[in-house]
Design a protein around this motif. Structure first.
Motif, PDB file in Angstrom:
ATOM      1  N   SER A 117       0.872  -1.167   0.000  1.00 56.00           N
ATOM      2  CA  SER A 117       0.000   0.000   0.000  1.00 56.00           C
ATOM      3  C   SER A 117       0.911   1.219   0.000  1.00 56.00           C
ATOM      4  CB  SER A 117      -0.872  -0.031   1.245  1.00 56.00           C
ATOM      5  OG  SER A 117      -1.884   0.933   1.154  1.00 56.00           O
ATOM      6  N   PRO A 118       0.676   2.138  -0.886  1.00 55.10           N
ATOM      7  CA  PRO A 118       1.623   3.257  -1.027  1.00 55.10           C
ATOM      8  C   PRO A 118       1.814   4.013   0.284  1.00 55.10           C
ATOM      9  CG  PRO A 118      -0.034   3.307  -2.766  1.00 55.10           C
ATOM     10  CD  PRO A 118      -0.443   2.240  -1.802  1.00 55.10           C
ATOM     11  N   ASN A 119       3.003   4.352   0.545  1.00 57.51           N
ATOM     12  CA  ASN A 119       3.325   5.138   1.731  1.00 57.51           C
ATOM     13  C   ASN A 119       2.683   6.519   1.627  1.00 57.51           C
ATOM     14  OD1 ASN A 119       4.867   7.222   3.194  1.00 57.51           O
ATOM     15  ND2 ASN A 119       6.018   5.458   3.936  1.00 57.51           N
ATOM     16  N   ARG A 120       1.870   6.795   2.624  1.00 54.91           N
ATOM     17  CA  ARG A 120       1.108   8.043   2.563  1.00 54.91           C
ATOM     18  C   ARG A 120       1.976   9.290   2.631  1.00 54.91           C
ATOM     19  NH1 ARG A 120      -4.778   8.705   3.593  1.00 54.91           N
ATOM     20  NH2 ARG A 120      -5.521   6.624   3.113  1.00 54.91           N
ATOM     21  N   ALA A 121       2.947   9.229   3.479  1.00 57.96           N
ATOM     22  CA  ALA A 121       3.787  10.420   3.650  1.00 57.96           C
ATOM     23  C   ALA A 121       4.498  10.747   2.338  1.00 57.96           C
ATOM     24  CB  ALA A 121       4.802  10.189   4.759  1.00 57.96           C
ATOM     25  N   ALA A 122       5.030   9.735   1.742  1.00 57.52           N
ATOM     26  CA  ALA A 122       5.756   9.957   0.492  1.00 57.52           C
ATOM     27  C   ALA A 122       4.826  10.485  -0.597  1.00 57.52           C
ATOM     28  CB  ALA A 122       6.414   8.664   0.033  1.00 57.52           C
TER      29      ALA A 122
ATOM     30  N   SER B  38       2.041  12.020  -0.155  1.00 57.00           N
ATOM     31  CA  SER B  38       1.625  13.382   0.204  1.00 57.00           C
ATOM     32  C   SER B  38       2.681  14.396  -0.182  1.00 57.00           C
ATOM     33  CB  SER B  38       1.406  13.499   1.712  1.00 57.00           C
ATOM     34  OG  SER B  38       0.242  12.858   2.092  1.00 57.00           O
TER      35      SER B  38
ATOM     36  N   LEU C  10       7.770  11.421   6.357  1.00 55.91           N
ATOM     37  CA  LEU C  10       8.555  10.563   5.477  1.00 55.91           C
ATOM     38  C   LEU C  10       9.931  10.301   6.076  1.00 55.91           C
ATOM     39  CD1 LEU C  10       8.783   9.110   2.827  1.00 55.91           C
ATOM     40  CD2 LEU C  10       9.470  11.249   1.751  1.00 55.91           C
TER      41      LEU C  10
ATOM     42  N   SER D 296       0.074   1.476   4.876  1.00 53.12           N
ATOM     43  CA  SER D 296       0.483   2.719   4.226  1.00 53.12           C
ATOM     44  C   SER D 296       1.177   3.648   5.216  1.00 53.12           C
ATOM     45  CB  SER D 296      -0.745   3.403   3.614  1.00 53.12           C
ATOM     46  OG  SER D 296      -1.698   3.683   4.601  1.00 53.12           O
TER      47      SER D 296
END
Lengths: 387, 387
Positions: free
Chosen positions: A101-106, A108, B109, B171
DNA sequence: CTGAAAGCGCTAACAC
DNA sequence: GTGTTAGCGCTTTCAG
């Protein structure tokens, strides 16, 4: 059970359980090719994503497993149309296999979008029946999911209504706000508008007709008119009003529905109205006074809290709500629903409000400039024993 | 108005108004020195971050304004001790002047910490008095702020209790979860524990004494014992119980407080207990039956919802709550607070729960391995007219 | 105590 | 259609 070539001696993915990480239905093409498939890059294991909290897989992991580049994986997720069917399939398989699942922070950071909606969550005063915002938040959370957003709650600083908004805005923590609590005008809205911050208000810009922001509201006047007409239809002619301070826009709106309904039938409202704090004792006292001085046969109230005050007075005097004196509240709170006898009440379509708020939010987030759209929803009347 | 060397011809910061961006108390050193103070770095003002939604200032902007490097600014924010006093002062001035707040996505991040706490927010069933979680969330939001976190709400999938958690976890959208709703055991807790995900449960691991996660709970048995003792002290001897299904751990716990209190005084409980759904009509019917068959003089209920059912029955029969028959509910809901006569009720210290949850959360977030600490808080009894 | 370099994981532009 | 390059804004080594 997919069993990829496992490193001998390693702990392997003994945990067994969690292959089903991804929602994506049946395993599909990524199915077990069985051990001993000596393909070139030795697509090794997703390193047991479960177990201890090891770091989640990244785009690169998926790319490696699928034998494509990182960008292709990104496209598979965000622009599936760009990929050839078989490649897409392969990438998706890798995604589900790894539970990626895509890293949210990245994401964002890159897209400048947190997929978060901020809302100030002010405590409900004790001793009242008000829980409108609580109910609304539930619906908001549901609706936001539909568009892939989550709801971020922040506390309100009673001193500075703008404090919480400001920090979240400057730190780009949220994409947008839902501004609520606009009884006495809406300083937040004006401020947010000045900041150019995306937001949708639950509540009209009462104090600023020139406001240019989208809003959603419930037609309170229509609600009280509904309530009043209901009482008129039942034969009541002396219908009292218990509402709020004159500077409360919402209160005045609701009051107008009551007044207009009476006037429309040629009935007078004089001596039948009262303005008080939104507290049970206030409603209790106000109704006692009205009963003594104006002898109404029914009450319409600006809130269930006030209506409960009326019920107190009726109980004090041995009068039966609904039989001797009719009462209608506003908000269809839990209290109205469960109080013995039941309290008739105007119900705000909060689910619908949430739908419209999220719709407006979605529009606003793509629009460069705010489109000043207002949506006014009509409440319904829930009739119970009290009327 | 602070006036930075503005690009000639640019729109400049005309908007004026919003200097008060930063919370930081009185203006302090950034105060207006008035125009024409040709000091070196031209300590200008909070540069209207307002205006149109231009991109917020970054660390680099602050660094440039303060005449230091980016990391120095970072240090000023995260390790102020490392800086010399005057440098720190200068950086801080620049920060407030620019209205700088670190970009959350970037920080997340880098640090792998979102400073977000996730909580599943399940809708409250209509027609009940239950709003415990709503009240709890308010407190949680407040407490989280104390430690610099925000609350992220996500909807619950009735089908898959784990769905929402899983995606947020993978995520890395949240640092931790607050797991609630543990009536029937806690599959989420077991799952989260297996994932190694940081979380604190509001509710004991009833079904799994071997659980290793931190939790906070309220001693329901102590609450009902309080309620029962209160009634015993008032002279009641035949005190009935209306509770939930036997497989509901919380319900059984609360029931035990009632039973133990009676047994301790040598009183029997036989024929005095009833198990029903948590709905008003259920409480109404159960109390009617109990009244007919066991002639209790008082009721202790597992919830305010059930207690309201009892009040319905009393009203049906022309009995007065508190005078003819005493009733005590559980949760001290809004309903209990505003119903005419008032409903005595056991009040959960939700504010305190939130404090402990956040404390545990903070500990868990620094601890490599979960420390299995449980905190059990004691409720209080709010006595009103019904008893 | 301060500065320079590296990189977190992702996606928007362009090459190929 | 796919791969390469660059960089979002921040903090963490590691030199000076």
């Amino acid at each position: 059970m997919v069993r990829r070539p496992s490193r001998p001696g390693g702990p392997d993915d003994a945990s067994g359980a969690h292959d089903d990480a991804g929602p994506g239905g049946p395993a599909g093409p990524a199915g077990p090719t069985g051990p001993g498939t000596p393909s070139a890059p030795a697509p090794s294991v997703p390193s047991t994503p479960s177990g201890p909290s090891s770091t989640p897989p990244t785009l690169a992991d998926v790319a490696e497993l699928a034998g494509v580049s990182r960008q292709t994986v990104s496209n598979a997720l965000n622009n599936p149309d760009l990929l050839r069917a078989d490649t897409l399939e392969r990438v998706r398989a890798a995604v589900t296999q790894l539970g990626y699942s895509p890293n949210r922070a990245a994401r964002s950071l890159r897209t400048r979008s947190s997929r978060l909606v901020g809302m100030r969550f002010a405590p409900v005063p004790e001793g009242t029946a008000n829980a409108t915002m609580d109910r609304f938040v539930h619906s908001l959370v549901e609706e936001c999911r539909e568009v892939g957003h989550h709801v971020l709650l922040f506390p309100g600083d009673p001193e500075d209504p703008v404090a919480g908004y400001d920090e979240l805005l400057r730190s780009t923590a949220v994409d947008a706000f839902v501004a609520t609590d606009t009884w006495l005008g809406n300083p937040q809205a004006a401020w947010l508008e000045a900041q150019g911050a995306p937001f949708v208000a639950f509540g009209r810009p009462w104090d600023n007709p020139a406001a240019r922001h989208p809003w959603v509201d419930v037609d309170g006047a229509a609600g009280t008119r509904l309530a009043t007409d209901h009482l008129l239809d039942r034969g009541h002619e002396r219908i009292a009003w218990i509402g709020w301070r004159k500077d409360n826009f919402i209160g005045e709106d609701r009051r107008s529905g009551w007044a207009d309904a009476l006037h429309d039938r040629g009935l007078s409202t004089s001596g039948l109205a009262s303005r008080v704090e939104d507290l049970v004792p206030s409603g209790r006292e106000a109704s006692a006074v009205l009963l003594d001085e104006a002898a109404p046969t029914a009450f319409v109230c600006a809130s269930d809290t006030l209506a409960m005050g009326v019920l107190h007075t009726l109980a004090d005097r041995g009068l039966a709500a609904g039989r001797d004196v009719a009462v209608v509240g506003f908000d269809d709170s839990q209290v109205a629903q469960v109080v013995p006898g039941g309290l008739s009440s105007v119900r705000q379509p909060l689910e619908q409000v949430a739908v419209e708020v999220v719709r407006a939010l979605a529009e606003r987030l793509v629009a460069p400039r705010p489109t000043a759209t207002g949506v006014l929803l009509t409440p319904t009347l829930t009739v119970r024993g009290s009327s």
